[in-house]
Scaffold this motif. Structure first.
Motif, short mmCIF file in Angstrom:
data_model
loop_
_atom_site.label_atom_id
_atom_site.label_comp_id
_atom_site.label_asym_id
_atom_site.label_seq_id
_atom_site.Cartn_x
_atom_site.Cartn_y
_atom_site.Cartn_z
N GLY A 215 -35.35 36.05 44.93
CA GLY A 215 -36.11 37.30 44.87
C GLY A 215 -37.45 37.26 45.58
N ILE A 216 -37.90 36.08 45.99
CA ILE A 216 -39.18 35.96 46.67
C ILE A 216 -39.24 36.84 47.91
CG2 ILE A 216 -40.72 34.39 47.92
CD1 ILE A 216 -40.74 33.92 44.95
N LEU A 217 -38.12 36.88 48.65
CA LEU A 217 -38.10 37.60 49.92
C LEU A 217 -37.95 39.11 49.77
CD1 LEU A 217 -36.07 34.98 51.95
CD2 LEU A 217 -38.34 35.83 52.56
N THR A 218 -37.87 39.60 48.54
CA THR A 218 -37.85 41.06 48.34
C THR A 218 -39.25 41.66 48.34
OG1 THR A 218 -38.02 40.93 45.92
CG2 THR A 218 -35.80 40.81 46.88
N GLY A 219 -40.25 40.81 48.14
CA GLY A 219 -41.63 41.29 48.07
C GLY A 219 -42.06 41.74 46.69
N LYS A 220 -41.11 41.71 45.70
CA LYS A 220 -41.48 42.22 44.38
C LYS A 220 -42.43 41.30 43.61
CE LYS A 220 -37.13 40.50 42.37
NZ LYS A 220 -35.82 40.92 41.81
N LYS A 250 -45.38 27.45 45.22
CA LYS A 250 -45.07 27.92 46.57
C LYS A 250 -45.67 29.30 46.82
CE LYS A 250 -40.91 25.13 47.13
NZ LYS A 250 -39.51 25.09 47.56
N ARG A 251 -46.89 29.45 46.36
CA ARG A 251 -47.56 30.75 46.50
C ARG A 251 -47.70 31.16 47.97
NH1 ARG A 251 -50.46 33.80 42.97
NH2 ARG A 251 -51.89 35.32 43.88
N HIS A 252 -47.78 30.16 48.85
CA HIS A 252 -47.92 30.49 50.27
C HIS A 252 -46.73 31.31 50.77
CE1 HIS A 252 -45.36 26.90 50.34
NE2 HIS A 252 -44.94 27.30 51.52
N GLN A 253 -45.55 31.13 50.13
CA GLN A 253 -44.39 31.90 50.53
C GLN A 253 -44.59 33.39 50.25
OE1 GLN A 253 -40.93 30.17 48.66
NE2 GLN A 253 -40.84 28.46 50.09
N LEU A 254 -45.23 33.69 49.13
CA LEU A 254 -45.50 35.09 48.79
C LEU A 254 -46.40 35.73 49.86
CD1 LEU A 254 -46.22 34.72 44.97
CD2 LEU A 254 -44.06 35.28 46.06
N GLU A 255 -47.36 34.96 50.32
CA GLU A 255 -48.28 35.47 51.34
C GLU A 255 -47.55 35.69 52.67
OE1 GLU A 255 -51.25 32.45 51.32
OE2 GLU A 255 -52.09 33.04 49.36
N ILE A 323 -43.15 32.84 59.77
CA ILE A 323 -42.73 31.74 58.91
C ILE A 323 -43.24 30.39 59.42
CG2 ILE A 323 -40.73 30.53 57.94
CD1 ILE A 323 -41.16 33.35 56.85
N GLY A 324 -43.32 30.25 60.73
CA GLY A 324 -43.81 29.01 61.31
C GLY A 324 -42.96 27.83 60.87
N GLU A 325 -43.61 26.76 60.42
CA GLU A 325 -42.92 25.56 59.96
C GLU A 325 -42.82 25.51 58.44
OE1 GLU A 325 -41.43 23.34 62.01
OE2 GLU A 325 -42.01 24.74 63.61
N HIS A 326 -43.04 26.64 57.80
CA HIS A 326 -43.05 26.68 56.33
C HIS A 326 -41.65 26.87 55.76
CE1 HIS A 326 -47.42 26.72 56.26
NE2 HIS A 326 -47.41 27.71 57.14
N TYR A 327 -40.76 25.96 56.10
CA TYR A 327 -39.41 26.02 55.55
C TYR A 327 -38.87 24.60 55.43
CZ TYR A 327 -37.98 25.64 60.49
OH TYR A 327 -37.80 25.24 61.79
N GLU A 328 -37.86 24.50 54.57
CA GLU A 328 -37.23 23.20 54.34
C GLU A 328 -35.93 23.12 55.12
OE1 GLU A 328 -36.62 23.55 50.15
OE2 GLU A 328 -38.66 22.94 49.65
#
Length: 328
Positions: A215-220, A250-255, A323-328
């Motif tokens: 659900g992180i990628l929904t923006g809710k 992983k708050r940076h993901q929300l941003e 997204i840059g390099e912010h992924y696994e």
């Protein structure tokens, strides 16, 4: 709806499928499941995913009952289930990928589903305590009985999938046609890098899960908020502290998701639709498994279909820049 081959097989599955992990048995029963499935089916979804472990078997019971009551021809839809975790028994023989559990587990799943066969059966996780040859032989036995038509893996490494295929080749058996990995904007290296040699060499297909990163990628959850009715408010998520891991660690993901909003706006879609379309644009993905607890969520998911074609190289480059390099 777009339909794609399941890996190198002749089976056609909808590019968006419907999974029962979060909702069936934990939140909803047969009546609610029927409404969600009917809405999916009306939108062209023909692929429904489950597992023995979901709600300790209740999800399979609910999925099977809902499909029976809806009365769709069995030839018109695809059902998958997964074997490994069992249904809550603490017995060491009631889980894993031994020949015993694969055969007994598959039989029990069919009984709960009320079906003579599933179309696809997965090894839900790798089992380091069982020789892969034993697992490959057992999965082929299930296929030979007509209990399933295809088999696959879920969250196996490239090396483990390669070994399974090597065993199948040596014994003249059927290898895994598909892998079910996590895949989303924040979790992509395994799909895009580790499995890369398998697509051409083995014709491996993918049915990916968690396209919205819980659900992180929904923006809710923007700003770390936790709206009422979201999955992080469910007791089983509270017990696992998943909310803290996703919304704090992983708050940076929300941003980053907030920064994706202008791209979604430019395409005329929601953040969820953008995230789903991004997964589906990968040609190695046979189907993206979606979830929903509301009819409006099903409608929103289906709205991702026209966005796939809008993800031009320029748009994808914009997403990658965020997204840059912010992924696994």
């Amino acid at each position: 709806m777009e339909y794609r081959r399941l890996g190198n097989t002749g089976l056609k599955v909808s590019v968006l499928s419907f999974g029962s992990w979060v909702s069936f048995g934990f939140q909803y029963g047969v009546a609610e499941a029927k409404e969600l499935i009917a809405k999916c089916y009306e939108g062209g979804v023909n692929f429904f995913d489950c597992a023995e472990v979901y709600a300790n078997g209740q999800a399979e019971e609910i999925l099977g009952a809902a499909l029976r009551e809806l009365g769709y021809p069995r030839s018109d839809f695809v059902v998958s289930t997964k074997i490994f975790f069992g249904t809550g028994s603490s017995a060491p023989t009631a889980r894993g990928l031994s020949r015993k559990h694969i055969i007994e587990g598959a039989k029990a799943s069919l009984e709960r589903l009320g079906m003579e066969h599933v179309d696809l059966i997965y090894c839900h996780r790798p089992d380091p305590e069982t020789p892969i040859e034993e697992t490959v032989r057992a999965m082929n036995w299930v296929l030979d009985q007509g209990w399933a038509f295809y088999w696959g893996t879920s969250e196996w490494s490239r090396e483990q999938i390669d070994e399974a295929w090597a065993v199948a080749d040596r014994l003249g058996l059927v290898g895994p046609a598909v892998e079910q990995p996590e895949y989303n904007l924040f979790h992509r290296k395994r799909v895009e890098e580790e499995y890369a040699p398998l697509y051409a060499a083995r014709g491996l297909g993918l049915t990916t899960w968690s396209p919205l990163a819980s659900g992180i990628l929904t923006g809710k959850y923007s700003g770390g908020s936790m709206p009422e009715g979201t999955r992080f408010q469910l007791e089983r998520y509270k017990a696992s502290h998943l909310a803290e891991k996703k919304l704090v660690e992983k708050r940076h993901q929300l941003e980053l998701v907030d920064q994706l909003k202008p791209i979604a706006d430019e395409l005329g879609c929601t953040l969820a639709q953008l995230a789903l379309a991004w997964c589906a644009r990968n040609p190695n993905v046979s189907s993206v498994i979606t979830g929903a607890t509301k009819l409006s969520q099903v409608e929103d998911n289906l709205g991702a279909l026209p966005i796939i074609a809008k993800l031009t190289p320029d748009v994808v480059a914009k997403i990658d820049a965020v997204i840059g390099e912010h992924y696994e």
